[in-house]
Design a protein around this motif. Sequence first.
Motif, PDB file in Angstrom:
ATOM      1  N   UNK A  47      41.935  47.550  41.188  1.00  0.00           N
ATOM      2  CA  UNK A  47      40.852  47.735  40.063  1.00  0.00           C
ATOM      3  C   UNK A  47      39.575  46.887  40.683  1.00  0.00           C
ATOM      4  N   UNK A  48      38.429  47.378  40.697  1.00  0.00           N
ATOM      5  CA  UNK A  48      37.249  46.690  41.364  1.00  0.00           C
ATOM      6  C   UNK A  48      36.768  45.636  40.232  1.00  0.00           C
ATOM      7  N   UNK A  49      36.335  44.373  40.788  1.00  0.00           N
ATOM      8  CA  UNK A  49      35.646  43.658  39.980  1.00  0.00           C
ATOM      9  C   UNK A  49      34.222  43.272  40.246  1.00  0.00           C
ATOM     10  N   UNK A  50      33.226  43.195  39.327  1.00  0.00           N
ATOM     11  CA  UNK A  50      31.864  43.127  39.425  1.00  0.00           C
ATOM     12  C   UNK A  50      31.560  41.803  40.048  1.00  0.00           C
ATOM     13  N   UNK A  51      30.610  41.449  40.929  1.00  0.00           N
ATOM     14  CA  UNK A  51      30.302  40.252  41.533  1.00  0.00           C
ATOM     15  C   UNK A  51      28.977  40.213  41.689  1.00  0.00           C
ATOM     16  N   UNK A  52      28.172  39.279  40.929  1.00  0.00           N
ATOM     17  CA  UNK A  52      26.638  39.233  40.901  1.00  0.00           C
ATOM     18  C   UNK A  52      26.333  38.419  42.183  1.00  0.00           C
ATOM     19  N   UNK A  53      25.252  38.808  42.904  1.00  0.00           N
ATOM     20  CA  UNK A  53      24.766  38.147  44.014  1.00  0.00           C
ATOM     21  C   UNK A  53      23.327  37.728  43.583  1.00  0.00           C
ATOM     22  N   UNK A  54      22.944  36.401  43.811  1.00  0.00           N
ATOM     23  CA  UNK A  54      21.821  35.449  43.371  1.00  0.00           C
ATOM     24  C   UNK A  54      21.314  35.112  44.925  1.00  0.00           C
ATOM     25  N   UNK A  89      30.294  32.277  56.813  1.00  0.00           N
ATOM     26  CA  UNK A  89      30.394  32.618  55.457  1.00  0.00           C
ATOM     27  C   UNK A  89      30.333  32.009  54.250  1.00  0.00           C
ATOM     28  N   UNK A  90      29.792  30.459  54.368  1.00  0.00           N
ATOM     29  CA  UNK A  90      29.601  29.545  53.445  1.00  0.00           C
ATOM     30  C   UNK A  90      28.984  30.167  52.334  1.00  0.00           C
ATOM     31  N   UNK A  91      29.411  30.050  50.842  1.00  0.00           N
ATOM     32  CA  UNK A  91      28.349  30.516  49.980  1.00  0.00           C
ATOM     33  C   UNK A  91      28.663  29.576  48.639  1.00  0.00           C
ATOM     34  N   UNK A  92      27.701  29.662  47.925  1.00  0.00           N
ATOM     35  CA  UNK A  92      27.762  28.818  46.486  1.00  0.00           C
ATOM     36  C   UNK A  92      28.239  29.708  45.391  1.00  0.00           C
ATOM     37  N   UNK A  93      29.103  29.235  44.659  1.00  0.00           N
ATOM     38  CA  UNK A  93      29.517  29.849  43.459  1.00  0.00           C
ATOM     39  C   UNK A  93      28.783  29.152  42.241  1.00  0.00           C
ATOM     40  N   UNK A  94      27.893  30.074  41.748  1.00  0.00           N
ATOM     41  CA  UNK A  94      27.165  29.172  40.598  1.00  0.00           C
ATOM     42  C   UNK A  94      27.933  29.410  39.198  1.00  0.00           C
ATOM     43  N   UNK A  95      28.643  30.579  39.143  1.00  0.00           N
ATOM     44  CA  UNK A  95      29.487  30.863  37.997  1.00  0.00           C
ATOM     45  C   UNK A  95      30.768  31.490  38.348  1.00  0.00           C
ATOM     46  N   UNK A  96      31.773  31.429  37.423  1.00  0.00           N
ATOM     47  CA  UNK A  96      32.988  32.134  37.883  1.00  0.00           C
ATOM     48  C   UNK A  96      33.862  31.573  38.769  1.00  0.00           C
ATOM     49  N   UNK A  97      33.828  30.167  39.213  1.00  0.00           N
ATOM     50  CA  UNK A  97      34.832  29.627  40.104  1.00  0.00           C
ATOM     51  C   UNK A  97      36.352  29.920  39.851  1.00  0.00           C
ATOM     52  N   UNK A  98      36.535  29.879  38.477  1.00  0.00           N
ATOM     53  CA  UNK A  98      38.071  30.168  38.096  1.00  0.00           C
ATOM     54  C   UNK A  98      38.503  31.595  38.267  1.00  0.00           C
ATOM     55  N   UNK A  99      37.522  32.339  38.451  1.00  0.00           N
ATOM     56  CA  UNK A  99      37.863  33.654  38.783  1.00  0.00           C
ATOM     57  C   UNK A  99      38.128  34.027  40.218  1.00  0.00           C
ATOM     58  N   UNK A 100      38.148  33.141  40.999  1.00  0.00           N
ATOM     59  CA  UNK A 100      38.569  33.228  42.230  1.00  0.00           C
ATOM     60  C   UNK A 100      39.755  32.382  42.532  1.00  0.00           C
ATOM     61  N   UNK A 114      28.950  21.416  48.551  1.00  0.00           N
ATOM     62  CA  UNK A 114      29.094  20.835  47.505  1.00  0.00           C
ATOM     63  C   UNK A 114      30.298  21.446  46.793  1.00  0.00           C
ATOM     64  N   UNK A 115      30.170  20.765  45.425  1.00  0.00           N
ATOM     65  CA  UNK A 115      31.696  21.301  44.562  1.00  0.00           C
ATOM     66  C   UNK A 115      31.477  22.719  44.539  1.00  0.00           C
ATOM     67  N   UNK A 116      30.333  23.551  44.387  1.00  0.00           N
ATOM     68  CA  UNK A 116      30.313  24.895  44.219  1.00  0.00           C
ATOM     69  C   UNK A 116      30.545  25.705  45.535  1.00  0.00           C
ATOM     70  N   UNK A 117      31.116  25.194  46.482  1.00  0.00           N
ATOM     71  CA  UNK A 117      31.012  25.765  47.895  1.00  0.00           C
ATOM     72  C   UNK A 117      32.343  26.538  47.923  1.00  0.00           C
ATOM     73  N   UNK A 118      32.195  27.753  48.623  1.00  0.00           N
ATOM     74  CA  UNK A 118      33.508  28.455  49.140  1.00  0.00           C
ATOM     75  C   UNK A 118      33.328  29.021  50.446  1.00  0.00           C
ATOM     76  N   UNK A 165      36.762  38.436  36.482  1.00  0.00           N
ATOM     77  CA  UNK A 165      35.136  38.877  36.638  1.00  0.00           C
ATOM     78  C   UNK A 165      34.416  37.711  36.338  1.00  0.00           C
ATOM     79  N   UNK A 166      33.086  37.782  36.202  1.00  0.00           N
ATOM     80  CA  UNK A 166      32.185  36.767  36.149  1.00  0.00           C
ATOM     81  C   UNK A 166      31.761  36.120  37.350  1.00  0.00           C
ATOM     82  N   UNK A 167      31.952  36.399  38.414  1.00  0.00           N
ATOM     83  CA  UNK A 167      31.566  35.467  39.954  1.00  0.00           C
ATOM     84  C   UNK A 167      30.098  35.842  40.099  1.00  0.00           C
ATOM     85  N   UNK A 168      29.444  34.713  40.242  1.00  0.00           N
ATOM     86  CA  UNK A 168      27.947  34.626  40.673  1.00  0.00           C
ATOM     87  C   UNK A 168      27.897  34.021  42.026  1.00  0.00           C
ATOM     88  N   UNK A 169      27.563  34.663  43.140  1.00  0.00           N
ATOM     89  CA  UNK A 169      27.504  34.121  44.466  1.00  0.00           C
ATOM     90  C   UNK A 169      25.847  34.011  44.823  1.00  0.00           C
TER      91      UNK A 169
END
Length: 160
Positions: A1-8, A46-57, A75-79, A89-93
């Motif tokens: 099942x696909x999850x929606x990921x928002x891109x900022x 491929x370093x990105x920052x997770x601004x929301x939804x870190x627990x959904x990864x 930083x602490x939001x890096x992945x 759900x709820x991941x914002x990258x």
Amino acid sequence: MAKKVKLDPINQEIDIQTNDNLLSGLLAKDLNVWKECGGRGMCSTCHVFITEGMDSLSPVNRREIRTMEVITTANKCSRLACQARVIGEGVVVEIPSGMYVSEIENIEDLIGSRAKENILHPINGSILVEEGKLVTRSMITQLKDTQIEVSEYMAKIQDA
């Protein structure tokens, strides 16, 4: 099942299958994300920052921790998108701004121009040339040396 990921900050959404990594979705969108190490978690392209939804990864693994220790912009939001699997759900990258030196086809063409965006080091994410700076011959030498350093590093890890 696909999850929606928002891109900022581009305010778009992508669908990523449950348990697929973020990188797969970002590459499908043709965004400024690379996989210099082939998605093995050993570079910073491929370093990105997770601004929301870190627990959904998926949790951060040891390889990712070791790689992120050398990324100067981490930083602490890096992945690392290649290591972060989407499980909810709820991941914002947010994608770091800039381009990696390994993306530049002909470095010599930059002499005398101003960098249109930050030029980043693909292993540690540091800024080699700041956006708006005039690119000089000495910067070109540094960029070429960095490309050689990255090539040697990647060859070494591919053999490991």
